[in-house]
Scaffold this motif. Structure first.
Motif, PDB file in Angstrom:
ATOM      1  N   GLU A  16    -107.639  88.046   4.177  1.00  0.00           N
ATOM      2  CA  GLU A  16    -108.169  87.094   3.213  1.00  0.00           C
ATOM      3  C   GLU A  16    -108.560  87.801   1.921  1.00  0.00           C
ATOM      4  O   GLU A  16    -108.765  89.016   1.918  1.00  0.00           O
ATOM      5  CB  GLU A  16    -109.445  86.429   3.769  1.00  0.00           C
ATOM      6  N   MET A  17    -108.669  87.015   0.872  1.00  0.00           N
ATOM      7  CA  MET A  17    -109.245  87.509  -0.375  1.00  0.00           C
ATOM      8  C   MET A  17    -109.944  86.347  -1.046  1.00  0.00           C
ATOM      9  O   MET A  17    -109.690  85.181  -0.738  1.00  0.00           O
ATOM     10  CB  MET A  17    -108.188  88.126  -1.287  1.00  0.00           C
ATOM     11  N   HIS A  18    -110.853  86.668  -1.954  1.00  0.00           N
ATOM     12  CA  HIS A  18    -111.521  85.611  -2.713  1.00  0.00           C
ATOM     13  C   HIS A  18    -110.482  84.874  -3.556  1.00  0.00           C
ATOM     14  O   HIS A  18    -109.564  85.500  -4.106  1.00  0.00           O
ATOM     15  CB  HIS A  18    -112.599  86.200  -3.625  1.00  0.00           C
ATOM     16  N   VAL A  19    -110.654  83.567  -3.691  1.00  0.00           N
ATOM     17  CA  VAL A  19    -109.694  82.779  -4.457  1.00  0.00           C
ATOM     18  C   VAL A  19    -109.661  83.183  -5.928  1.00  0.00           C
ATOM     19  O   VAL A  19    -108.647  83.014  -6.593  1.00  0.00           O
ATOM     20  CB  VAL A  19    -109.945  81.251  -4.339  1.00  0.00           C
ATOM     21  N   ASP A  20    -110.757  83.741  -6.431  1.00  0.00           N
ATOM     22  CA  ASP A  20    -110.809  84.134  -7.834  1.00  0.00           C
ATOM     23  C   ASP A  20    -110.643  85.641  -8.050  1.00  0.00           C
ATOM     24  O   ASP A  20    -110.968  86.164  -9.112  1.00  0.00           O
ATOM     25  CB  ASP A  20    -112.113  83.659  -8.471  1.00  0.00           C
ATOM     26  N   ALA A  21    -110.120  86.351  -7.039  1.00  0.00           N
ATOM     27  CA  ALA A  21    -109.991  87.813  -7.138  1.00  0.00           C
ATOM     28  C   ALA A  21    -108.939  88.234  -8.163  1.00  0.00           C
ATOM     29  O   ALA A  21    -109.074  89.290  -8.777  1.00  0.00           O
ATOM     30  CB  ALA A  21    -109.654  88.410  -5.779  1.00  0.00           C
ATOM     31  N   VAL A  22    -107.910  87.440  -8.319  1.00  0.00           N
ATOM     32  CA  VAL A  22    -106.870  87.746  -9.305  1.00  0.00           C
ATOM     33  C   VAL A  22    -106.624  86.514 -10.164  1.00  0.00           C
ATOM     34  O   VAL A  22    -106.803  85.389  -9.714  1.00  0.00           O
ATOM     35  CB  VAL A  22    -105.538  88.206  -8.656  1.00  0.00           C
ATOM     36  N   GLN A  23    -106.206  86.776 -11.375  1.00  0.00           N
ATOM     37  CA  GLN A  23    -105.834  85.708 -12.291  1.00  0.00           C
ATOM     38  C   GLN A  23    -104.308  85.646 -12.368  1.00  0.00           C
ATOM     39  O   GLN A  23    -103.641  86.682 -12.269  1.00  0.00           O
ATOM     40  CB  GLN A  23    -106.412  85.973 -13.686  1.00  0.00           C
ATOM     41  N   PRO A  70    -117.944  86.601   1.336  1.00  0.00           N
ATOM     42  CA  PRO A  70    -118.992  85.589   1.222  1.00  0.00           C
ATOM     43  C   PRO A  70    -118.590  84.354   0.431  1.00  0.00           C
ATOM     44  O   PRO A  70    -119.168  83.292   0.610  1.00  0.00           O
ATOM     45  CB  PRO A  70    -120.118  86.336   0.506  1.00  0.00           C
ATOM     46  N   GLY A  71    -117.619  84.473  -0.445  1.00  0.00           N
ATOM     47  CA  GLY A  71    -117.233  83.342  -1.290  1.00  0.00           C
ATOM     48  C   GLY A  71    -116.032  82.603  -0.732  1.00  0.00           C
ATOM     49  O   GLY A  71    -115.523  82.908   0.348  1.00  0.00           O
ATOM     50  N   GLN A  72    -115.565  81.618  -1.503  1.00  0.00           N
ATOM     51  CA  GLN A  72    -114.388  80.860  -1.104  1.00  0.00           C
ATOM     52  C   GLN A  72    -113.187  81.806  -1.054  1.00  0.00           C
ATOM     53  O   GLN A  72    -112.978  82.613  -1.967  1.00  0.00           O
ATOM     54  CB  GLN A  72    -114.120  79.728  -2.093  1.00  0.00           C
ATOM     55  N   SER A  73    -112.416  81.710   0.022  1.00  0.00           N
ATOM     56  CA  SER A  73    -111.301  82.641   0.190  1.00  0.00           C
ATOM     57  C   SER A  73    -110.016  81.908   0.536  1.00  0.00           C
ATOM     58  O   SER A  73    -110.013  80.738   0.909  1.00  0.00           O
ATOM     59  CB  SER A  73    -111.622  83.670   1.281  1.00  0.00           C
ATOM     60  N   VAL A  74    -108.926  82.638   0.385  1.00  0.00           N
ATOM     61  CA  VAL A  74    -107.602  82.182   0.781  1.00  0.00           C
ATOM     62  C   VAL A  74    -107.081  83.217   1.769  1.00  0.00           C
ATOM     63  O   VAL A  74    -107.405  84.401   1.662  1.00  0.00           O
ATOM     64  CB  VAL A  74    -106.679  82.018  -0.457  1.00  0.00           C
ATOM     65  N   SER A  75    -106.302  82.780   2.763  1.00  0.00           N
ATOM     66  CA  SER A  75    -105.879  83.714   3.799  1.00  0.00           C
ATOM     67  C   SER A  75    -104.417  83.520   4.162  1.00  0.00           C
ATOM     68  O   SER A  75    -103.787  82.523   3.796  1.00  0.00           O
ATOM     69  CB  SER A  75    -106.747  83.543   5.050  1.00  0.00           C
TER      70      SER A  75
END
Length: 179
Positions: A106-113, A88-93
């Motif tokens: 894809e994963m959320h852009v903020d899933a990992v730091q 549902p949020g901003q993602s990178v793929s």
């Protein structure tokens, strides 16, 4: 890799799926057996040092099952690597090649730091396309990915070697040669 013959015996082989010539190793039959599924998770956990990673990334769909159980048991956060359009949020793929086509995860852009250490988990490694895409996606967001864990390895297809070549230690509970 330990013997694990009790678990190997529960993995079903489906010939010519999803296309002729592929021997599909189906772990769903293993997952149907509660005690065997528990042993699978316990034995996978025994292969890793939980102090060496902060998060567990699971690849959709069967990788979610394994990574969620491991995340729960180890009290580690879980990153979802999903098929397109599911987050549902901003993602990178990233796009990648499979042994029988192409796909995207894809994963959320903020899933990992940046600097977080992530263990990549999936049910099976074959040619390594999906796993390598997961590694690239996570590393592209600054994660450190040094290990990947699978129930099944199909060593003749070379995926584990691709991971090793990218600096990721591949581990699996069982291997099926000749696939």
């Amino acid at each position: 890799m330990a013997d694990n013959q009790d678990l190997i015996d529960l993995v079903r082989t489906i010939p010519d799926y999803p296309k002729p010539g592929i021997q599909f190793r189906d772990v769903s039959t293993l997952l149907l057996e509660g005690p065997a599924f528990r042993q699978t998770i316990d034995r996978m956990i025994a292969l890793v040092d939980p102090s060496r990673f902060d998060l567990i990334a699971g690849i959709e769909a069967r990788g979610f099952i394994v990574s969620a159980a491991m995340s729960y048991a180890l009290q580690k956060g879980k990153v979802m690597l999903r098929k397109p359009g599911k987050l549902p949020g901003q993602s990178v793929s990233i796009d990648y090649a499979l042994e029988y086509g192409t796909d995207r995860i894809e994963m959320h852009v903020d899933a990992v730091q940046p600097g977080q250490r992530v263990l990549l988990v999936d049910d099976l490694i074959a040619t390594g396309g999906t796993a390598m895409a997961g590694v690239q996606l996570l590393r592209g967001q600054g994660a450190i990915v040094e290990s990947a864990l699978f129930i099944v390895d199909l060593p003749d297809l070379g995926g584990a070697q691709k991971l090793a070549g990218a600096g990721v230690q591949p581990m699996a509970l069982m291997a099926f040669a000749g696939d």
